[in-house]
Design a protein around this motif. Sequence first.
Motif, short mmCIF file in Angstrom:
data_model
loop_
_atom_site.label_atom_id
_atom_site.label_comp_id
_atom_site.label_asym_id
_atom_site.label_seq_id
_atom_site.Cartn_x
_atom_site.Cartn_y
_atom_site.Cartn_z
N ASP A 124 -9.94 11.06 -14.49
CA ASP A 124 -10.40 10.16 -13.42
C ASP A 124 -11.20 9.02 -14.07
N PRO A 125 -10.52 8.16 -14.82
CA PRO A 125 -11.22 7.16 -15.64
C PRO A 125 -11.98 6.10 -14.85
N VAL A 126 -11.62 5.86 -13.59
CA VAL A 126 -12.30 4.80 -12.84
C VAL A 126 -12.99 5.32 -11.58
N GLY A 127 -13.09 6.62 -11.44
CA GLY A 127 -13.89 7.18 -10.35
C GLY A 127 -13.34 6.98 -8.97
N VAL A 128 -12.05 7.27 -8.76
CA VAL A 128 -11.46 7.06 -7.44
C VAL A 128 -12.05 8.00 -6.38
N PRO A 129 -12.19 9.31 -6.63
CA PRO A 129 -12.79 10.15 -5.60
C PRO A 129 -14.18 9.67 -5.18
N ALA A 130 -14.97 9.21 -6.14
CA ALA A 130 -16.30 8.69 -5.82
C ALA A 130 -16.20 7.45 -4.95
N ALA A 131 -15.22 6.56 -5.24
CA ALA A 131 -15.04 5.35 -4.44
C ALA A 131 -14.60 5.69 -3.02
N VAL A 132 -13.70 6.66 -2.89
CA VAL A 132 -13.25 7.09 -1.56
C VAL A 132 -14.42 7.65 -0.76
N LEU A 133 -15.21 8.52 -1.40
CA LEU A 133 -16.34 9.11 -0.69
C LEU A 133 -17.35 8.05 -0.27
N ILE B 46 1.70 9.89 -10.06
CA ILE B 46 1.08 9.70 -11.37
C ILE B 46 -0.35 10.22 -11.41
N ALA B 47 -1.14 9.84 -10.43
CA ALA B 47 -2.57 10.11 -10.49
C ALA B 47 -2.98 11.42 -9.83
N ILE B 48 -2.08 12.02 -9.04
CA ILE B 48 -2.43 13.27 -8.37
C ILE B 48 -1.52 14.41 -8.82
N ARG B 49 -0.23 14.34 -8.49
CA ARG B 49 0.63 15.49 -8.74
C ARG B 49 0.69 15.88 -10.22
N ARG C 262 -8.53 -1.50 -5.50
CA ARG C 262 -8.68 -1.91 -6.89
C ARG C 262 -8.97 -0.73 -7.80
N SER C 263 -9.80 0.18 -7.33
CA SER C 263 -10.10 1.37 -8.13
C SER C 263 -8.85 2.18 -8.41
N VAL C 264 -8.03 2.33 -7.37
CA VAL C 264 -6.80 3.11 -7.53
C VAL C 264 -5.82 2.40 -8.45
N ILE C 265 -5.69 1.08 -8.28
CA ILE C 265 -4.79 0.32 -9.14
C ILE C 265 -5.21 0.45 -10.60
N ARG C 266 -6.50 0.38 -10.89
CA ARG C 266 -6.97 0.51 -12.27
C ARG C 266 -6.66 1.90 -12.81
N LEU C 267 -6.76 2.92 -11.95
CA LEU C 267 -6.44 4.27 -12.39
C LEU C 267 -4.96 4.37 -12.76
N ASN D 31 0.82 -1.20 0.00
CA ASN D 31 0.00 0.00 0.00
C ASN D 31 0.86 1.26 0.00
N ALA D 32 1.98 1.23 0.71
CA ALA D 32 2.86 2.39 0.73
C ALA D 32 3.41 2.67 -0.66
N GLU D 33 3.80 1.61 -1.38
CA GLU D 33 4.30 1.79 -2.73
C GLU D 33 3.20 2.30 -3.66
N LEU D 34 1.99 1.78 -3.46
CA LEU D 34 0.86 2.24 -4.26
C LEU D 34 0.62 3.74 -4.03
N ARG D 35 0.71 4.16 -2.77
CA ARG D 35 0.49 5.58 -2.49
C ARG D 35 1.52 6.46 -3.16
N ARG D 36 2.78 6.02 -3.17
CA ARG D 36 3.81 6.81 -3.85
C ARG D 36 3.52 6.92 -5.34
N LEU D 37 3.06 5.82 -5.93
CA LEU D 37 2.69 5.84 -7.34
C LEU D 37 1.53 6.80 -7.59
N VAL D 38 0.52 6.71 -6.74
CA VAL D 38 -0.66 7.55 -6.90
C VAL D 38 -0.29 9.02 -6.76
N ASP D 39 0.50 9.34 -5.74
CA ASP D 39 0.91 10.73 -5.54
C ASP D 39 1.59 11.30 -6.78
#
Length: 450
Positions: free
Chosen positions: A165-174, A70-73, A431-436, A60-68
């Motif tokens: 946001d092709p897989v709706g991560v903010p919606a999944a988080v909410l 690729i998918a956010i910054r 899973r939503s984040v991984i797909r993103l 999960n820590a590695e996933l978060r670094r990827l998300v920060d």
Amino acid sequence: MRVAVLSTYATHGGAAGAALRHHDALRSVGVQSTMVVLEADPPPDRAILTVAGRPCDAENAELRRLVDRIAIRSNRTGLSTAWFSWPLDGVDLTSVPAVCDADVLSVHWVSGLLSQHQFESLFTLGKPVIITMHDEWLLTGGCHYTAGCAGFETDCLYCPQLAEDPVGVPAAVLERRVRFGEHAAGVVVTPSRWLGEQSKRSRVFAGWRHEVIPYACDLDVFRPRDGAASRAELGCDDDRLWLLFIAGNLADKRKGFDVLAEALEHVACNENLTDRLGLVCVGNAPEAAEALSVPVRAVGFVRDEEQLARIYSACDGLVLPSREENLPNTLIESLACGVPVVGSRVGGIPDFVEPGHNGYLVEPGDPDSLAKVLSDIARDPERVRSLRVACRELAESSFSVNLHASRWLAVAADAPIGDLHEPELDEPLQRSVIRLVEARTMGNDQNPVS
């Protein structure tokens, strides 16, 4: 009473500073409080426990670094520069003795400290949990400030702060947070009335108990001091009206330095008042500050509170031209030092700034509104300097350490037990984040982990 104060940081950022002052306030009235943080260089004798280095989910820590990365910054629109994060990894605190032994859990800004699953686990420990919000993150699908978006009231689909946001991560988080809020029990504390109203309108905490408790401030440190001596220390001309602007990053769009710069240029040039104004900047000063027509004293980051109090006393007014804000520590500190505030009519600023009594209010994002106030006080400096006594009186009646502690302890005395059954696992959200991440990196020959 034993309290565990949970915060990602102890000293980095305004939320951390407020959490630390909350912790110190409880200790000052005899509460056995321990602050549990992810990262800190804890001062001695402050009862701060650092949990960095404890086992956590490496995947999960590695996933978060990827998300920060690729998918956010690299995926933000220009709507906001405020922090954006998803609750994907952190540290399991349910076995930390300070948490297990506590009678009450006081949860503050925890992005990076707790995943959503770990956050929910706190409510399975059979203890009251009091959440102090410092921004809107726990209400949303990822943004810490919504920039006017009301998506948190519905579904957080099509987030305007993300380009893709092709897989709706903010919606999944909410949705995950909404399911939690419907089954858990606790208290939401907000430092400002505005944030409390936002929380009540949210789908996450609509049915929860809410209380407004302003931040604490050490009124012995932040107090009026000799203005002339403080100005001499900064090298400030005694004849000018000196304004103060403070931000960790002066280029942060939310803090509105660009609005202040435009207003100052209007006052200096169009009103021919260049020789009457000066600006003191605390924080990372952008080049825009150096290009202003008025003298600028950029002092960089200031960690020492005694030094910061002297800087307040050197100035005639604090300017808070924020586009979004909760309750700034700077507002509290400035009033405590007897320095009036010129602030935007946003967040918690109108809770304590009364126009003509201890400061002035202007419209957010409107340099003309700010320029008018600055022009008026530049022509008549005594107009703003006469407000100093009222500023200090308000601070003494609203922000004392003892008052803050007593208000919080009154809430804790009858706060409900968390009483949440074992929280569900994080797989759907992960899973939503991984797909993103896969969607963003598909066709890229480079290894996204590198």
